[in-house]
Design an enzyme around this catalytic site. Structure first.
Site, short mmCIF file in Angstrom:
data_model
loop_
_atom_site.label_atom_id
_atom_site.label_comp_id
_atom_site.label_asym_id
_atom_site.label_seq_id
_atom_site.Cartn_x
_atom_site.Cartn_y
_atom_site.Cartn_z
N LYS A 146 -7.04 7.47 13.96
CA LYS A 146 -7.57 8.77 14.36
C LYS A 146 -9.04 8.89 13.97
O LYS A 146 -9.83 9.55 14.65
CB LYS A 146 -6.76 9.91 13.73
CG LYS A 146 -5.30 9.90 14.10
CD LYS A 146 -5.06 9.71 15.59
CE LYS A 146 -3.66 9.23 15.91
NZ LYS A 146 -3.42 7.80 15.65
N HIS A 194 -6.56 35.19 22.89
CA HIS A 194 -7.54 34.91 23.94
C HIS A 194 -8.95 34.93 23.33
O HIS A 194 -9.26 35.78 22.52
CB HIS A 194 -7.44 35.97 25.04
CG HIS A 194 -8.50 35.84 26.10
ND1 HIS A 194 -8.41 34.91 27.11
CD2 HIS A 194 -9.67 36.49 26.29
CE1 HIS A 194 -9.48 35.00 27.89
NE2 HIS A 194 -10.26 35.97 27.41
N GLY A 248 1.69 4.81 1.12
CA GLY A 248 1.34 5.42 2.40
C GLY A 248 1.77 4.56 3.57
O GLY A 248 1.82 5.03 4.70
N GLY A 249 2.08 3.28 3.30
CA GLY A 249 2.61 2.41 4.33
C GLY A 249 1.64 2.09 5.45
O GLY A 249 0.43 2.33 5.36
N HIS A 304 0.83 -1.21 0.00
CA HIS A 304 0.00 0.00 0.00
C HIS A 304 0.86 1.25 0.00
O HIS A 304 1.71 1.41 0.88
CB HIS A 304 -0.90 0.06 1.25
CG HIS A 304 -1.81 -1.11 1.41
ND1 HIS A 304 -2.79 -1.42 0.50
CD2 HIS A 304 -1.89 -2.05 2.38
CE1 HIS A 304 -3.45 -2.49 0.91
NE2 HIS A 304 -2.91 -2.90 2.04
#
Length: 466
Positions: free
Chosen positions: A52, A445, A40-41, A38
């Protein structure tokens, strides 16, 4: 079968390999990339990215069951596991296709097969045991990655004992599971399954979870996990497993006492092993230590013209480290003037559990061991308005400075979105910033990042909001 001549050949199309190939092409080199499975490994297809996606689902599931504090209500929220897994796999597939597009765009020749060194400047490529091509180039980069380490007697069988691969595509949600190992991979899966409703036990041989992190952060992480209902056994070893028809009984020894824990599934997450086999390292000057190839700061091995990057080499074993190594290696080969060797202390580490954990540089203990006199700053999320408004008041930002020079030696964070914020401290370390520059930096902020500023101020007795 064809003979092809290139300027550079990269073996392995993971985050190290494909980035190295693209950078080489950008520098005008004729580049070939050999990938057996593949693009992208592991990271893109079976690691960083799809996990994720799963963790995002589990975070939403947690929120759906805890909406009351936000003044909201949803009756009996449910999930469809098939759709959860399908979305994760779809994200991986989309990005793998994106890598293929980038390689085409940069005119990198991609060859489907397994590469093996075959003499000086030569690489033999096979597919399903049949010769595909013989490639030649003066520079060959090995980026063959790594695989899950297997414990003797606790080998993964794909059904009852899982590696990360099976844990990402469960056919059914286990009601209970035991995770061996509390590094980033183990804790992320533990967090995912816990937040999807499973009863989770974590067994860690070291005296604390997330053992590579600062001890203070590890302690806070364990308290948070246990508050969520996770059972954690530290200083513990798995002595054996007994498989049933649809369950596993695990014998765990801790503190001189032994206990048996029966769960639906076991996840083994006890580290990785470099893919050093069958790539032609025999009769070369390439040195291998504990399954990983030894290199210098530019990816050079002991064999002229042969380089190694990514998980095949030393720690930290992280995708972004592999990508950066690939760029450094290629730029050094190309003669780029301002190439700097890899500094692993500037590589951030991120764990996407709930709460998230992120760090860069030295821990407080390591800094002291190295002989530094330190100044330490801390700022808790409970003092940050944005964190409270988000309903995420649990967290801490910790900074470690050299008391003599003001150098930022390390930063350690736990809490919501810290994996996004750590980059601020990474840039500070790369620019060799001191406490002065960080104190003079204006943070917006309201943001959680203000806690980063306050932590720096606290190291010098100047914190405003705590």
């Amino acid at each position: 079968m064809a003979d092809q001549i290139f300027d550079i050949i990269i073996v392995g199309g993971g985050p190290g390999g494909y980035v190295a190939a693209i950078r080489a092409a950008q520098l005008g080199m004729k580049a070939a990339l050999v990938e057996r499975e593949h693009l992208g490994g592991i990271c893109l297809n079976w690691g960083c990215i799809p996990t994720k996606a799963l963790l995002r689902t589990s975070e939403i599931n947690h929120l759906l069951h805890n909406l009351d504090e936000f003044g909201l209500s949803v009756e009996n929220p449910k999930y469809d596991l098939d759709k959860v897994v399908k979305r994760s796999r779809g994200v991986a597939k989309q990005l793998s296709g994106g890598v293929a597009h980038l390689l085409r765009k940069n005119k990198v020749t991609v060859i489907d097969g397994t590469g093996k060194l075959a003499g000086k400047g030569r690489l033999a490529v096979e597919k399903d045991g049949k010769p595909v091509a013989t490639l030649t180039a003066p520079h060959i980069i090995l980026a063959t990655g790594a695989r899950a380490r297997s414990l003797p007697g606790i080998e993964a069988d794909g059904k009852l004992i899982w590696t990360y691969k099976e844990a990402m595509v469960p056919a059914a949600m286990p009601k209970s599971l035991l995770v061996i190992g509390s590094g980033a991979i183990g804790i992320e899966f533990a967090s995912f399954y816990l937040n999807m409703g499973a009863v989770v036990t974590v067994v860690e041989v070291m005296d604390r979870v997330l053992p590579v992190e600062d001890a203070e952060i590890s302690t806070l992480a364990q308290k948070a996990f246990e508050k969520q209902g996770m059972k954690i056994l530290t200083g513990a070893t798995v002595k054996g497993v007994k498989k049933g028809n649809d369950s596993v009984t695990v014998t765990v020894e801790a503190g001189g006492k032994s206990q048996e824990i029966t769960v639906d599934r076991v996840i083994s997450a006890v580290g990785i092993v470099g893919n050093v086999e069958n790539i032609g390292l025999e009769d070369t000057g390439v040195k291998v230590e504990r399954t990983h190839v030894l290199t210098d700061g530019y990816g050079r091995t002991g064999e002229p013209g042969v380089y190694a990057i990514g998980d095949l080499t030393g720690p930290p074993w992280l995708a972004h480290k592999a990508s950066h190594e690939g760029v450094i290696c290629v730029e050094k080969i190309a003669g780029v003037a301002d190439v700097h060797p890899m500094n692993v202390l500037n590589i951030p580490g991120c764990t996407y559990c709930r709460p998230q954990v992120a760090s860069v540089g030295m821990t407080e203990a390591r800094a002291k061991e190295a002989g530094y006199e330190v100044r330490v700053g801390r700022f808790p999320f409970i003092g940050n308005g944005k964190a409270i408004a988000m309903g995420e008041p649990e967290g801490l930002i910790k900074t470690v400075f050299d008391a003599k020079t003001g150098e930022l030696l390390g930063a350690h964070m736990i809490g919501a979105e810290v994996t996004e914020m750590i980059q601020g401290y990474v840039i500070a370390r790369t620019l060799e910033a001191t406490e002065t520059e960080l104190m003079h930096t204006v943070f917006p902020h309201p943001t959680i990042s203000e806690a980063m500023h306050e932590s720096v101020l606290d190291a010098y007795g100047r914190a405003i909001h705590f």
